[in-house]
Design an enzyme around this catalytic site. Sequence first.
Site, PDB file in Angstrom:
ATOM      1  N   GLU A 500      73.114  47.031  47.758  1.00  0.00           N
ATOM      2  CA  GLU A 500      73.962  48.197  47.993  1.00  0.00           C
ATOM      3  C   GLU A 500      75.411  47.786  48.245  1.00  0.00           C
ATOM      4  O   GLU A 500      76.337  48.493  47.873  1.00  0.00           O
ATOM      5  CB  GLU A 500      73.401  49.000  49.180  1.00  0.00           C
ATOM      6  CG  GLU A 500      74.147  50.270  49.530  1.00  0.00           C
ATOM      7  CD  GLU A 500      74.071  51.365  48.463  1.00  0.00           C
ATOM      8  OE1 GLU A 500      73.385  51.192  47.437  1.00  0.00           O
ATOM      9  OE2 GLU A 500      74.717  52.409  48.665  1.00  0.00           O
ATOM     10  N   THR A 611      80.379  62.456  36.746  1.00  0.00           N
ATOM     11  CA  THR A 611      79.987  61.310  37.554  1.00  0.00           C
ATOM     12  C   THR A 611      78.478  61.215  37.762  1.00  0.00           C
ATOM     13  O   THR A 611      77.983  60.253  38.351  1.00  0.00           O
ATOM     14  CB  THR A 611      80.744  61.291  38.901  1.00  0.00           C
ATOM     15  OG1 THR A 611      80.587  60.016  39.511  1.00  0.00           O
ATOM     16  CG2 THR A 611      80.269  62.396  39.832  1.00  0.00           C
TER      17      THR A 611
END
EC number: 3.2.1.113
Length: 631
Positions: A500, A611
């Site tokens: 992440e 997006t």
Amino acid sequence: MHMRKVPGFVPASPWGLRLPQKFLFLLFLSGLVTLCFGALFLLPHSSRLKRLFLASRTQQPGLEVMAEVAGHSPAREQEPPPNPAPAAPAPGEDDPGSRAGPRRRKGWLRRTRPTGPREEATAARGSSGVAAPKPGEESIPFSFDFNAFQSRLRHPVLGTRTDESKEPQSRVRAQREKIKEMMRFAWQSYRRYAMGRNELRPLTKDGYEGSMFGGLSGATVIDSLDTLYLMELKEEFQEAKAWVEESFHLNVTGEASLFEVNIRYIGGLLSAYYLTGEEVFRIKAIKLGEKLLPAFNTPTGIPKGVVNFKSGSWGWATAGSSSILAEFGSLHLEFLHLTELSGNPIFAEKVRNIRKVLRKIDKPFGLYPNFLSPVSGNWVQHHVSVGGLGDSFYEYLIKSWLMSAKTDMEAKNMYYEALEAIETYLLNVSPGGLTYIAEWRGGILDHKMGHLACFSGGMISLGAEDAKEEKRAHYQELAAQITRTCHESYARSDTKLGPEAFWFNSGREAVATQLSESYYILRPEVVESYMYLWRQTHDPTYREWGWDVVMALEKYCRTDAGFSGIQDVYSSSPNHDNKQQSFFLAETLKYLYLLFSEDDTLSLEDWVFNTEAHPLPVNHSDSSSGAWHRH
Ligand code: DMJ
């Protein structure tokens, strides 16, 4: 006849009524008349009576699409009210979005059910394709011309597929087929265990709703529509479409993230409409868009992050909270298309106002901090990031430029100015030679990149061509270097999937430094950049890297009942997080598929991806629609 006069006796009228009775009768009669007119003119939802008694609106001749939208007025006829979110249909009441409109696109689309009310509606249309309003329905003339839109596309939507017979390409075809199989598996698992819920939990084999969507359901359905269409998963697309028609209800009352609803639901519905011409998607997108408008009722017009679908209100109680750059800065593409498809200028006005505020406000060193007060219009703190909280704001600037067919100079200038500032203050090269974009806290750098920031390689590549000539090659190289760094974050893990967040500290580069940052939740940003870099350069490295991701997903994320994120990319037997994120179907698998497709499949000349990877068309028309007005 002689009438005898009796003292104290009031004579009856000629109709046999005495005076007090006559008075009461007249009183009753006038009450009845008042009631009728009251119902006709005063009650807000008395449209059916109005139609009965008042002159009916005439249809405008020559209009291509007649949408049947209860409670919605065409913008050019009537200014929308300041807070125009319409009442959602009551439970059991027909949601207008579920009425399929005219179908203009030949192809493999077919109806899920051969007969039913929608077929009657279709049959009711004349040869012009304009639907006559059903009794009791308000009709709205609307002039979006889907055929004309299609004719302006430079390439067939799904490409010409010329590679099929070429031997060297057969491996690519097999790779594409593999990704299609993954999508089929992800969809079928979701459909089997969690149909209609927001996302699938593959380990527990059930669904969950999450808290971002305000009671809306089916995020995975909406997010999957265009990917299913793109991959020609026809049965699956029909299942998804049927669910939208029959079960996607907008009469919800929770609190939702404006950003998430916009990028996933509005984006997904808009794309589905532009790909298929199916009215149900257009109408649902517009109706849902209207439900988002109350979020903009702030002193500055900068929307709050959360919209309350029930009250629609913006509360002073939450006035202290700030709005997030990536959230209010990632509405522009979808809202222009909502205006384009509805004829209602309000959507475009809302996002143009955001642009205006951002244009005027002082930017520290030309950088855009991540938090802004929707009350004062001032930055709340000076944290700048191209990863989470900032990311898609920059993406929407360059994509606004591209979507406007390179006419939105303001977006172009804002994008290249912002990129210069990012390069000057945030860009770094590690001792090991890896280029990365750090995060900035009032002048101090955090030498880390989030997985989310890895979209920036693709973005910079996409925008390289329109930069000043002396910068073009530089930006293309910068895009390649950032993408290489993100690839390293994958390559340096045991699973070959990336964490992440990863750091460049104390001799450790492109790796997470704690378990809490070591997870991978099926995110798309790295393969998204591979796809853009492939399209720009055709360097086979990007396909190789993309294929490594496919293999890793298969090995570590595939379960018996769908794909799951993993908790630690540095473990060779990682635990699953039990979530098949909807963006895995919307984005990760779509970008992988496009990486192994020809360039004219969803050509970048015709489409920009929002997006959430939902393709929205470039405006090739010189239409004077409110969406494309210059400001
Ligand atoms: C997606 O929902 C979108 O890409 C968004 O812009 C940020 N992140 C997720 C996927 O990682």
